[in-house]
Scaffold this active site. Structure first.
Site, PDB file in Angstrom:
ATOM      1  N   HIS A  78       0.829  -1.210   0.000  1.00 22.10           N
ATOM      2  CA  HIS A  78       0.000   0.000   0.000  1.00 22.10           C
ATOM      3  C   HIS A  78       0.864   1.261   0.000  1.00 22.10           C
ATOM      4  CE1 HIS A  78      -3.450  -2.514   1.987  1.00 22.10           C
ATOM      5  NE2 HIS A  78      -3.131  -2.924   0.769  1.00 22.10           N
ATOM      6  N   HIS A 258      -8.973  -2.564  -5.595  1.00 22.64           N
ATOM      7  CA  HIS A 258      -7.900  -2.804  -4.622  1.00 22.64           C
ATOM      8  C   HIS A 258      -6.880  -3.797  -5.166  1.00 22.64           C
ATOM      9  CE1 HIS A 258      -5.893  -2.746  -0.775  1.00 22.64           C
ATOM     10  NE2 HIS A 258      -5.724  -4.055  -0.928  1.00 22.64           N
ATOM     11  N   ASP A 262      -2.908  -3.175  -5.350  1.00 20.31           N
ATOM     12  CA  ASP A 262      -1.861  -4.104  -4.915  1.00 20.31           C
ATOM     13  C   ASP A 262      -0.883  -4.411  -6.051  1.00 20.31           C
ATOM     14  OD1 ASP A 262      -2.696  -4.342  -2.306  1.00 20.31           O
ATOM     15  OD2 ASP A 262      -3.751  -6.243  -2.598  1.00 20.31           O
ATOM     16  N   HIS A 364      41.925 -16.915 -45.642  1.00 19.07           N
ATOM     17  CA  HIS A 364      41.693 -16.715 -44.195  1.00 19.07           C
ATOM     18  C   HIS A 364      40.325 -17.279 -43.806  1.00 19.07           C
ATOM     19  CE1 HIS A 364      41.437 -14.609 -40.288  1.00 19.07           C
ATOM     20  NE2 HIS A 364      42.735 -14.393 -40.415  1.00 19.07           N
ATOM     21  N   ILE A 370      36.922 -17.043 -41.848  1.00 18.35           N
ATOM     22  CA  ILE A 370      36.703 -16.104 -40.739  1.00 18.35           C
ATOM     23  C   ILE A 370      37.203 -14.735 -41.182  1.00 18.35           C
ATOM     24  CG2 ILE A 370      37.361 -15.479 -38.379  1.00 18.35           C
ATOM     25  CD1 ILE A 370      37.633 -18.430 -37.749  1.00 18.35           C
ATOM     26  N   GLY A 373      40.307  -9.897 -38.005  1.00 19.31           N
ATOM     27  CA  GLY A 373      40.015  -8.838 -37.047  1.00 19.31           C
ATOM     28  C   GLY A 373      40.514  -7.483 -37.505  1.00 19.31           C
ATOM     29  N   VAL A 374      41.670  -7.458 -38.188  1.00 20.01           N
ATOM     30  CA  VAL A 374      42.209  -6.174 -38.646  1.00 20.01           C
ATOM     31  C   VAL A 374      41.281  -5.527 -39.665  1.00 20.01           C
ATOM     32  CG1 VAL A 374      44.614  -6.708 -38.149  1.00 20.01           C
ATOM     33  CG2 VAL A 374      43.643  -7.388 -40.349  1.00 20.01           C
ATOM     34  N   GLU A 378      39.371  -1.970 -39.672  1.00 24.72           N
ATOM     35  CA  GLU A 378      39.375  -1.085 -40.839  1.00 24.72           C
ATOM     36  C   GLU A 378      37.949  -0.657 -41.207  1.00 24.72           C
ATOM     37  OE1 GLU A 378      40.165   1.193 -44.132  1.00 24.72           O
ATOM     38  OE2 GLU A 378      41.547   0.526 -42.558  1.00 24.72           O
TER      39      GLU A 378
END
Length: 461
Positions: A78, A258, A262, A364, A370, A373-374, A378
């Protein structure tokens, strides 16, 4: 999104605990933005603090209890509904007992006390959760569902299979009515046979005719009548079914209202506003908390993914590949972004569709392609280049040179079929051609790479 609020002055409220029957004193103090609602048990050693949080609920039998066996506060719903009604977000509630006072069984007395001292707006914004997909939880016969909507709407149905308390419906829509007026005055209720059982078990010791509606389904036995008169300290003359003599309804559907009170009190333990349409059938504290925990997990997930860009292929691009040709010097096979889908003075979002035909997959890696990553770094830099060149009249007369790559992380492999989404944000204003950016790459909602990049743009001679 609204501003957070607190009380202008401390408020003291006294009353009896519904189940314990002991005298309780609350002192509700203002708190700084971000504090949330916290309870402090002043009657216990070291005065432990209990955070009002849906994750802290550990009992839901007939009321909501937060904390643990060593320190808890009961019947918080309440008061939490009153906080919700007025938009009070930050308060320290000092209490000298384990249970809040029941007062008249509604949230109205709390609201009146708070309005008497006034509210103070704070600088911080109140967080909110906008429902984007339907969510449903069940517990026994109780069910709560929440659907996407542009504002809060709550609908509650109750059905106790009782002739004296027929099935009821209650609805609240924030833009059309005041919770304070339409819901907060609705009082808690109990059936006489339930009350008799509670009294026999040493509960409901603080119950009085003015603290709860009592519905009489069948006339009490002499033993039940005696127990009730002992509790109420007055003669109880029950001659017919219906409400206990001397009681009257504030609303024809007060029981359903009510239950809605609640529900919102229990959901207020989340600490954020909800934007959605809530539909509840036979709600109770158990299923209310189950929904609150589901919403809490959703909010945690959304916070983690808050700035993750969403790519909709049907949405028109800000810049297509031809537009990019006019912004960057890069060309095949080294142009690594396909289009720009979002752009502002502070950030840019680009898309790269990774296919098996990319020339780098030849080596690669053979049989296990894959993306290097470089090259992801870029592609991030090229995305950032779009943001930088946006402010330059002749972008093709400039070159961009890396100066530093910091905090580079590669979290998941990027493979043919992935759609890379790059988001770059300026870390500080561009000065003397120096650009520093926070770069992140996603596939769906998964972070695959991130780095901080520092580059310089130099005009060709």
């Amino acid at each position: 999104m609204r501003k957070q609020q607190c009380l202008k002055q401390a408020v003291t409220i006294v009353g009896k605990g519904l189940h314990s029957g002991i005298d309780v004193e609350l002192k509700i103090l203002a708190a700084e933005a971000g504090h949330g609602i916290q309870f402090q048990r002043m009657d216990l050693p070291e005065a432990p603090v209990i955070k009002a949080d849906a994750a802290n609920v550990f009992k839901t039998d007939r009321h909501t209890v937060i904390g643990d066996e060593t320190a808890y506060v009961a019947t918080v719903e309440h008061l939490m509904a009153a906080f919700y009604a007025l938009g009070i977000d930050n308060a320290l509630v000092e209490i000298n007992a384990a249970e809040l006072p029941i007062l008249d069984g509604s949230a109205q007395p709390f609201i009146e006390a708070f309005k008497a001292v006034g509210l103070e707006e704070q600088a911080a914004e109140k967080p909110s959760l906008k429902i984007k997909e339907p969510i449903s939880v069940q517990l026994g016969e109780s069910e709560i569902s929440i659907y996407p909507a542009e504002e809060l709407e709550v609908m509650v149905t109750v059905d106790f299979q009782s002739a004296v308390l027929p099935a009821q419906f209650s609805r609240f829509k924030a833009s059309q009515e005041s919770f304070e007026e339409a819901i907060a005055p609705a009082r808690t209720f109990v059936f006489l046979h339930e009350l008799s059982a509670l009294l026999q078990h040493g509960l409901a010791k603080g119950g009085q005719p003015d603290s709860a509606l009592v519905f009489v389904e069948q006339l009490p036995t002499a033993e039940q009548k005696a127990a009730l008169e002992k509790q109420y300290q007055q003669t109880i003359d029950v001659q017919s079914t219906g409400l206990l003599p001397g009681q009257s309804l504030r609303f024809s559907n007060e029981a359903a209202r009510h239950k809605l009170l609640d529900l919102m009190g229990d959901l207020a333990l989340l600490g954020f506003d909800i934007v959605g349409r809530i539909v509840a059938h036979k709600p109770g504290h158990g299923v209310n908390n189950k929904m609150a925990l589901a919403l809490r997990q959703l909010a945690i997930k959304e916070r983690k993914t808050k700035n993750i860009p969403v790519y909709d292929p049907k949405q028109e691009a800000v810049y297509n590949i031809e537009d990019i040709f006019g912004k960057l010097q890069h060309r095949y096979p080294f142009l690594l972004i396909d289009k720009i889908i979002d752009l502002s003075p502070q950030h840019v979002v680009a898309v790269k569709n990774v296919t098996f035909n990319e020339p780098f997959f030849v080596g690669h890696f053979p049989g296990h392609p894959i993306m290097p990553g470089v090259l992801q770094i870029e592609a991030m830099a090229q995305t950032g280049g779009i943001l930088v060149m946006e402010a330059i009249d002749d972008p093709l007369s400039y070159d961009t040179y890396f100066l530093k790559i910091d905090k580079a992380r590669f979290r998941r492999p990027v493979v043919p079929g992935d759609t890379l989404i790059f988001r770059l944000d300026l870390m500080r204003p561009i000065r003397r051609g120096l650009v520093e950016m926070q770069a992140k790459a996603y596939v769906g909602d998964k972070l695959v790479a991130e780095a901080e990049l520092l580059a310089q743009i130099i005009k060709r001679k």
